[in-house]
Motif scaffolding. Structure first.
Motif, PDB file in Angstrom:
ATOM      1  N   ILE A  34       0.837  -1.200   0.000  1.00  0.00           N
ATOM      2  CA  ILE A  34       0.000   0.000   0.000  1.00  0.00           C
ATOM      3  C   ILE A  34       0.873   1.252   0.000  1.00  0.00           C
ATOM      4  O   ILE A  34       0.621   2.201  -0.742  1.00  0.00           O
ATOM      5  N   ALA A  35       1.926   1.237   0.814  1.00  0.00           N
ATOM      6  CA  ALA A  35       2.835   2.391   0.880  1.00  0.00           C
ATOM      7  C   ALA A  35       3.523   2.641  -0.461  1.00  0.00           C
ATOM      8  O   ALA A  35       3.826   3.784  -0.805  1.00  0.00           O
ATOM      9  N   ALA A  36       3.742   1.576  -1.226  1.00  0.00           N
ATOM     10  CA  ALA A  36       4.374   1.700  -2.534  1.00  0.00           C
ATOM     11  C   ALA A  36       3.384   2.138  -3.615  1.00  0.00           C
ATOM     12  O   ALA A  36       3.768   2.315  -4.768  1.00  0.00           O
ATOM     13  N   GLY A  37       2.115   2.282  -3.236  1.00  0.00           N
ATOM     14  CA  GLY A  37       1.129   2.788  -4.185  1.00  0.00           C
ATOM     15  C   GLY A  37       0.206   1.753  -4.795  1.00  0.00           C
ATOM     16  O   GLY A  37      -0.605   2.075  -5.654  1.00  0.00           O
ATOM     17  N   ALA A  38       0.324   0.496  -4.354  1.00  0.00           N
ATOM     18  CA  ALA A  38      -0.551  -0.554  -4.896  1.00  0.00           C
ATOM     19  C   ALA A  38      -1.979  -0.333  -4.409  1.00  0.00           C
ATOM     20  O   ALA A  38      -2.199  -0.013  -3.236  1.00  0.00           O
ATOM     21  N   SER A  39      -2.919  -0.510  -5.299  1.00  0.00           N
ATOM     22  CA  SER A  39      -4.328  -0.393  -4.918  1.00  0.00           C
ATOM     23  C   SER A  39      -4.797  -1.722  -4.334  1.00  0.00           C
ATOM     24  O   SER A  39      -4.162  -2.767  -4.512  1.00  0.00           O
ATOM     25  N   GLU A  42      -5.133  -4.189  -7.100  1.00  0.00           N
ATOM     26  CA  GLU A  42      -3.856  -4.746  -7.563  1.00  0.00           C
ATOM     27  C   GLU A  42      -3.348  -5.817  -6.611  1.00  0.00           C
ATOM     28  O   GLU A  42      -2.845  -6.869  -7.045  1.00  0.00           O
TER      29      GLU A  42
END
Length: 75
Positions: A34-39, A42
């Motif tokens: 999540i912190a890396a931007g994954a939804s 995803e």
């Protein structure tokens, strides 16, 4: 079902760190994604054994871990 029931801790699995429903995916793995931007979508696509409530459980667990009393010593 209480979301936190999805969090399991087993001494011989993932170094005793909190995991999702006994799988070898740690709460911290979900948080890192999540912190890396994954939804959410995803994550669920990349880890088909996970359920949407597992992600909610990881977030709830992390939030509750941060919500503790901080004691200070007066000088």
């Amino acid at each position: 079902m209480d979301h936190l029931e999805r969090i399991t801790i087993e001494p011989g699995k993932c170094g005793g760190r909190p995991c999702i429903r006994g799988f070898r995916i740690r709460v911290s793995d979900i948080l890192d994604l999540i912190a890396a931007g994954a939804s959410r979508e995803e994550i669920l696509q990349d880890y088909p054994f996970l359920e949407s409530d597992d992600i909610t459980a990881a977030l709830t667990y992390a939030a509750r871990q941060m919500d503790h009393t901080v004691l200070t010593v007066a000088a």
